[in-house]
Design a protein around this motif. Structure first.
Motif, PDB file in Angstrom:
ATOM      1  N   GLU A  98       0.732  -0.770   6.660  1.00 40.62           N
ATOM      2  CA  GLU A  98       2.092  -1.218   6.353  1.00 40.62           C
ATOM      3  C   GLU A  98       2.660  -1.842   7.617  1.00 40.62           C
ATOM      4  O   GLU A  98       2.236  -1.517   8.727  1.00 40.62           O
ATOM      5  N   GLN A 100       4.852   5.612   7.239  1.00 41.22           N
ATOM      6  CA  GLN A 100       4.128   6.510   6.345  1.00 41.22           C
ATOM      7  C   GLN A 100       2.643   6.594   6.672  1.00 41.22           C
ATOM      8  O   GLN A 100       1.929   7.397   6.086  1.00 41.22           O
ATOM      9  N   ARG A 156      -0.853   7.303   8.799  1.00 36.96           N
ATOM     10  CA  ARG A 156      -1.352   8.411   9.617  1.00 36.96           C
ATOM     11  C   ARG A 156      -1.340   8.040  11.100  1.00 36.96           C
ATOM     12  O   ARG A 156      -1.157   8.873  11.970  1.00 36.96           O
ATOM     13  N   LYS A 188      -2.874   3.809   5.849  1.00 36.42           N
ATOM     14  CA  LYS A 188      -3.518   4.589   6.904  1.00 36.42           C
ATOM     15  C   LYS A 188      -2.878   4.269   8.260  1.00 36.42           C
ATOM     16  O   LYS A 188      -2.738   5.132   9.110  1.00 36.42           O
ATOM     17  N   ASP A 232       0.858  -1.185   0.000  1.00 32.50           N
ATOM     18  CA  ASP A 232       0.000   0.000   0.000  1.00 32.50           C
ATOM     19  C   ASP A 232       0.891   1.231   0.000  1.00 32.50           C
ATOM     20  O   ASP A 232       1.647   1.448   0.945  1.00 32.50           O
ATOM     21  N   SER A 233       0.816   2.024  -1.051  1.00 29.85           N
ATOM     22  CA  SER A 233       1.687   3.190  -1.165  1.00 29.85           C
ATOM     23  C   SER A 233       1.252   4.332  -0.250  1.00 29.85           C
ATOM     24  O   SER A 233       2.035   5.241   0.025  1.00 29.85           O
ATOM     25  N   GLN A 234       0.005   4.304   0.229  1.00 30.03           N
ATOM     26  CA  GLN A 234      -0.485   5.330   1.148  1.00 30.03           C
ATOM     27  C   GLN A 234      -1.230   4.655   2.302  1.00 30.03           C
ATOM     28  O   GLN A 234      -2.461   4.742   2.397  1.00 30.03           O
TER      29      GLN A 234
END
Length: 107
Positions: A57, A102, A104, A27, A23-25
């Motif tokens: 991640e 990365q 949140r 949560k 997952d490049s973004q």
């Protein structure tokens, strides 16, 4: 395919790998700090794979393990690995992992 229930059986089968979703973004960033607990790390990673989800991640911070941790980590896909040259203990190790996270949210 289900992974073996223990680390020894997993390592005995050299073609097996643990593959996490990419997952490049993400949560959520899941930080796993370890020092010479390869079996527990394997159980934790295997447990995460049983409940697939996107949006996260996995970051493993290895605090200079000398057991089978490095071999295990070499057979995992889509997990970030941060290796310390010495046992940096809990707070520094988690801070180290949080710098590369990365997501949140940190878990």
């Amino acid at each position: 395919m289900n992974s073996p229930s223990n680390l020894a059986d997993f390592l005995a089968r050299p073609t097996l790998r643990l593959s996490f979703p990419s997952d490049s973004q993400p949560k959520i960033s899941i930080l796993l700090l370890t020092h010479n607990h390869a079996e527990l790390l394997y159980q934790c990673l295997n447990s995460l794979l049983r409940y697939p989800s996107d949006g996260y991640e996995v970051i493993v911070i290895d605090n200079a393990s000398i057991d089978e941790t490095k071999l295990l980590l070499s057979r995992i896909d889509n997990v970030q690995v941060a290796s310390n040259e010495k046992n940096a203990e809990f707070i520094y190790g988690n801070n180290f992992g949080s710098y590369i996270a990365q997501g949140r949210y940190l878990l």
